[in-house]
Design an enzyme around this catalytic site. Sequence first.
Site, PDB file in Angstrom:
ATOM      1  N   GLY A   9       0.845  -1.271   0.034  1.00 22.09           N
ATOM      2  CA  GLY A   9       0.092   0.032   0.000  1.00 22.09           C
ATOM      3  C   GLY A   9       0.899   1.031  -0.053  1.00 22.09           C
ATOM      4  O   GLY A   9       0.216   2.429  -0.366  1.00 22.09           O
ATOM      5  N   GLY A  11       3.424   1.605  -2.125  1.00 19.76           N
ATOM      6  CA  GLY A  11       4.306   1.404  -3.181  1.00 19.76           C
ATOM      7  C   GLY A  11       3.786   2.687  -4.351  1.00 19.76           C
ATOM      8  O   GLY A  11       2.867   3.021  -4.044  1.00 19.76           O
ATOM      9  N   GLN A  12       4.602   2.395  -5.412  1.00 15.58           N
ATOM     10  CA  GLN A  12       3.988   3.300  -6.460  1.00 15.58           C
ATOM     11  C   GLN A  12       2.790   2.952  -6.709  1.00 15.58           C
ATOM     12  O   GLN A  12       2.087   4.263  -7.124  1.00 15.58           O
ATOM     13  CB  GLN A  12       5.054   3.005  -7.613  1.00 15.58           C
ATOM     14  CG  GLN A  12       5.016   4.222  -8.663  1.00 15.58           C
ATOM     15  CD  GLN A  12       6.032   3.870 -10.088  1.00 15.58           C
ATOM     16  OE1 GLN A  12       6.451   2.828 -10.005  1.00 15.58           O
ATOM     17  NE2 GLN A  12       6.180   4.839 -10.558  1.00 15.58           N
ATOM     18  N   TYR A 142      14.091 -10.901 -10.413  1.00 16.09           N
ATOM     19  CA  TYR A 142      12.675 -10.100 -10.250  1.00 16.09           C
ATOM     20  C   TYR A 142      11.918 -10.546 -11.518  1.00 16.09           C
ATOM     21  O   TYR A 142      10.923 -11.086 -11.305  1.00 16.09           O
ATOM     22  CB  TYR A 142      12.984  -8.650 -10.692  1.00 16.09           C
ATOM     23  CG  TYR A 142      11.765  -7.849 -10.671  1.00 16.09           C
ATOM     24  CD1 TYR A 142      10.808  -7.542  -9.633  1.00 16.09           C
ATOM     25  CD2 TYR A 142      11.423  -7.211 -11.947  1.00 16.09           C
ATOM     26  CE1 TYR A 142       9.692  -6.630  -9.772  1.00 16.09           C
ATOM     27  CE2 TYR A 142      10.381  -6.468 -12.181  1.00 16.09           C
ATOM     28  CZ  TYR A 142       9.319  -6.144 -11.194  1.00 16.09           C
ATOM     29  OH  TYR A 142       8.494  -5.337 -11.322  1.00 16.09           O
ATOM     30  N   LYS A 146       8.540 -12.937 -11.520  1.00 19.07           N
ATOM     31  CA  LYS A 146       7.348 -12.507 -12.145  1.00 19.07           C
ATOM     32  C   LYS A 146       6.829 -13.499 -13.164  1.00 19.07           C
ATOM     33  O   LYS A 146       5.427 -13.923 -12.937  1.00 19.07           O
ATOM     34  CB  LYS A 146       7.672 -11.316 -13.017  1.00 19.07           C
ATOM     35  CG  LYS A 146       7.688 -10.047 -12.116  1.00 19.07           C
ATOM     36  CD  LYS A 146       6.532  -9.475 -11.393  1.00 19.07           C
ATOM     37  CE  LYS A 146       6.587  -8.270 -10.709  1.00 19.07           C
ATOM     38  NZ  LYS A 146       5.487  -7.927  -9.802  1.00 19.07           N
TER      39      LYS A 146
HETATM   40  N1  SER Z   1       9.633  -1.175 -13.510  1.00 15.86           N
HETATM   41  C1  SER Z   1      10.057  -2.340 -13.193  1.00 15.86           C
HETATM   42  C2  SER Z   1      11.580  -2.278 -12.797  1.00 15.86           C
HETATM   43  O1  SER Z   1      12.300  -1.402 -13.351  1.00 15.86           O
HETATM   44  C3  SER Z   1      10.032  -3.393 -13.990  1.00 15.86           C
HETATM   45  O2  SER Z   1       8.631  -3.931 -13.992  1.00 15.86           O
HETATM   46  O3  SER Z   1      12.098  -2.892 -11.901  1.00 15.86           O
END
Ligand code: SER
Length: 321
Positions: A9, A11-12, A142, A146
Amino acid sequence: MGNILVTGGAGQIGTELIPYLRARFGPERVVATGHRKKPAAAILAAGPFLALDVRDRDALAGAVVRHDVETIYHLAGVLSAVGEANPQLAWDVNMNGLYNVLEVARGHGCAVFFPSSIAAFGPGSPLDDTPQVTVQRPQTIYGIAKLSGELLCDYYHHHYGVDARGIRYPGLISHQALPGGGTTDYAVDIFYAALREKKYTCFLHPATRLDMMYMPDAIRAAIEIMEVDATRLRHRNAYNVTAMSFTPAELAAAIRRHIPEFVVDYTVDPLRQAIADSWPDQMDDSAARSQWGWCPEYDLERMTSDMLQALSVKLAIPFSL
Ligand code: SER
């Protein structure tokens, strides 16, 4: 009707999605949660908030039961550059967090929104007009989380009937909360620098083309995919969505049309450059467009003028279009 719980909540995305959901469904029906950072004061004041670590499944399950939650927008996660600095943390938060959300959703009949990313692609994927279904061999932790998350969401849908839906976001540009540790962050930082210092040092090469989206479109995409009739969705996790595609040099030029004295120089960060080079320039989002009516409203020009106007108010820096 049940309630909505949002992880991440502070976060961007959460910073803008929560007020939007509360305006639409009523403040009491949207439970904001956060772990490391507290959400903005306005979010805390306007409706329910719980301190919650998504790695704590019992706490998550307790919150879902107590607040009669029927939909979880699962936004908590570690971004790409921070993830490369601490892969173990990124896997723990991003993968175990999602696993807990899906397990709780399975047990309590919740729908789940999962934000995947351009990062779910990698070397070997076609990076121009990246198809909805193609080779996906991401090389960042990351991106691996995902892609694994997309598969796990589909697994929970097929095996347990969990209504899990996702979209692959491009880099997100916004003026309320900072992204915090991604590779596409330059496209946010540059606006602060343009207004404050009239100069910016970019960590990506000027010709690095990446897929991007302005936050109002990103919020609408999340809500639209969660609301569309399920019979229209043939892919579920996760849909390519896009709005614009530009390089740092093109973004600088768009800002310079409003701030002619703005200058950009380049000190390339090899880590983030390598990550950016492995991500799509622009995804093909025709499946989202045809199956659930996705249509972005902001292109580079419109986003740039809106960002400059909104940020100048936030930073109290005189600016006129
Ligand atoms: N905006 C993210 C990042 O740069 C990519 O999903 O890690």
